[in-house]
Scaffold this active site. Structure first.
Site, PDB file in Angstrom:
ATOM      1  N   GLU A 120     -22.007   3.440  19.105  1.00 56.43           N
ATOM      2  CA  GLU A 120     -22.855   3.551  17.910  1.00 56.43           C
ATOM      3  C   GLU A 120     -23.452   4.948  17.744  1.00 56.43           C
ATOM      4  OE1 GLU A 120     -25.391   0.258  18.941  1.00 56.43           O
ATOM      5  OE2 GLU A 120     -24.527  -0.965  17.329  1.00 56.43           O
ATOM      6  N   TYR A 177       0.828  -1.210   0.000  1.00 53.71           N
ATOM      7  CA  TYR A 177       0.000   0.000   0.000  1.00 53.71           C
ATOM      8  C   TYR A 177       0.862   1.259   0.000  1.00 53.71           C
ATOM      9  CZ  TYR A 177      -4.078  -2.855   1.353  1.00 53.71           C
ATOM     10  OH  TYR A 177      -5.097  -3.764   1.403  1.00 53.71           O
TER      11      TYR A 177
END
Ligand SMILES: [Zn+2]
Ligand SMILES: [Zn+2]
Length: 402
Positions: free
Chosen positions: A371, A298
């Site tokens: 969340e 990468y």
């Protein structure tokens, strides 16, 4: 667009959390995201996006064209999980043995699908074209590169790319942005040192590859400490060494595995020849030979400075001052770097740490997110969709604008 204009309706916010839990319960490894991709494609189709599937493996693309001129922007979410046995004990913990969403990619998918619902409802307000990109195999397998090879940046031609990553090291709901390089390049080395085995009591009749490997591993660290400019970050780590069977036998071969990180393309390019020189010298000195497999994986994840400033300002505008911060650079890597090599754009972070239970690092068996942060992610993605494609001001207008 004002901050109040990016509101996530409560039913969408609830749906994003439910969706994230569903995906979390059914994690799939890189290039195996069949169930996840099917959910994505089904949802996008129902919302009226032009949907393309099996892009670069299991990738899914949803396109929404507006009637107004403007840029074509790509918003990306990666879909893959990790080969980790989950230990969170959550009611929606992984049902797939040995697989876990321990990097937050379940959240990325849910955020972008939540944004898709709002984008579809507000189609009349859009300019340009919005491309939602659901990418396979970020974790080590370069799914972004495969999607680029399959033409995701060309049809339609993409002008700007944006990606978001959840971050358990940052406070929940805070956006972190950094101009320029933000994540390292990641390359891997696989070395076999070939010596000559023999009796452990008669080393003079052997070329000991274990001693050679020991010298090499020690000398290797001088690449970073003596050959790379001290202000430039770089890392070389040997993470595995395999050789020998018993206490009194010198083996023929030793195998080493390692990772090489850098923070600029220039330093990255220096690493391979430097490592090769040290390896050759150590092997020569001990009468050994070697095979080196140097895999360029990468690239450096580098944000366009103007785009990073734009995302930072957008975050302040949408979320309010104090909800965006500078991102510290990290030596982790990301395959969104392949997209940023091709197009200007920005890869930014969204904090998910609320308390002790959401503080485990990424790739940990107890990784868990607040969340409540997902809604912030949806707002950012919707804000980008509504704002980023707007036609650039004329060239003689304030050039500091985008
Ligand atoms: Zn990861
Ligand atoms: Zn990740």
């Amino acid at each position: 667009m004002t901050s109040s204009s990016v509101i996530v309706p409560p039913d969408v916010a609830r749906d994003v959390i439910e969706l994230r839990r569903d995906i979390h319960r059914h994690p799939e490894l890189g290039f195996e995201e069949v169930r996840t991709a099917a959910i994505v494609a089904d949802r996008l189709e129902r919302l009226g996006f032009e949907v393309r599937t099996k892009i670069g493996g299991t990738g899914v693309v949803g396109i929404m064209r507006s009637k107004r001129p403007g840029r074509t922007i790509l918003l990306r979410a990666d879909m893959d999980a990790l080969p980790i046995q989950e230990e969170t004990g959550l009611p929606f913990a992984s049902a797939n043995d040995g697989k876990m969403h321990a990097c937050g990619h379940d959240g990325h998918v849910a955020i972008l699908l939540g944004a898709a619902q709002i984008i579809a409802k507000r189609q009349e307000e859009l300019s340009g074209t919005i491309v939602l990109c659901f990418q396979p195999a970020e974790e080590g397998k370069g799914g972004a590169r495969e999607m680029i090879r399959a033409g995701v940046l060309e049809d339609p031609h993409i002008d700007r790319v944006y990606g978001l990553h959840l971050l358990s090291q940052a406070p929940s709901g805070v956006i972190r942005v950094r101009p320029g390089p933000v994540m390292a390049s990641s390359d891997s080395i696989e070395i076999t040192i070939h010596g000559k085995g023999g009796h452990g009591a008669a080393p003079h009749e052997t070329n000991d590859p274990i001693l050679t490997a020991a010298h090499f591993i020690t000398a290797l660290q001088s690449v970073v400490s003596r050959k790379i400019e001290p202000v430039e970050p770089a890392v070389v780590t040997i993470g595995a060494i395999h050789g020998g069977t018993i206490h009194n036998v010198i083996p023929d071969d030793v195998r080493l595995l390692g990772t090489v990180r850098a923070f600029s393309p220039e330093v990255r390019a220096q690493m391979e020849p430097r490592i090769q020189t040290i390896l050759r010298g150590c092997c020569d000195a001990h009468g050994a030979t070697y095979d080196l497999n140097y895999e360029w994986r990468y690239p450096v994840t580098a944000n366009d400075p103007d785009e990073a400033a734009y995302v930072r300002a957008l975050a302040s505008r949408i979320l309010g001052e104090g909800r965006s911060e500078d991102m510290r650079p990290t030596m982790g890597a990301e395959d969104f770097s392949f997209m940023l090599e091709q197009r200007p754009g920005c890869f930014f972070f969204l904090g998910t740490q609320r308390d002790e239970s959401t503080s485990a690092p990424h790739h940990n068996a107890r990784f868990s997110i607040d969340e409540g942060a997902l809604e912030t992610g949806v707002r950012m993605m919707v804000a980008l969709a509504l704002d980023a494609p707007a036609p650039a001001p004329p060239a003689d207008a304030d050039s500091k604008q985008r």
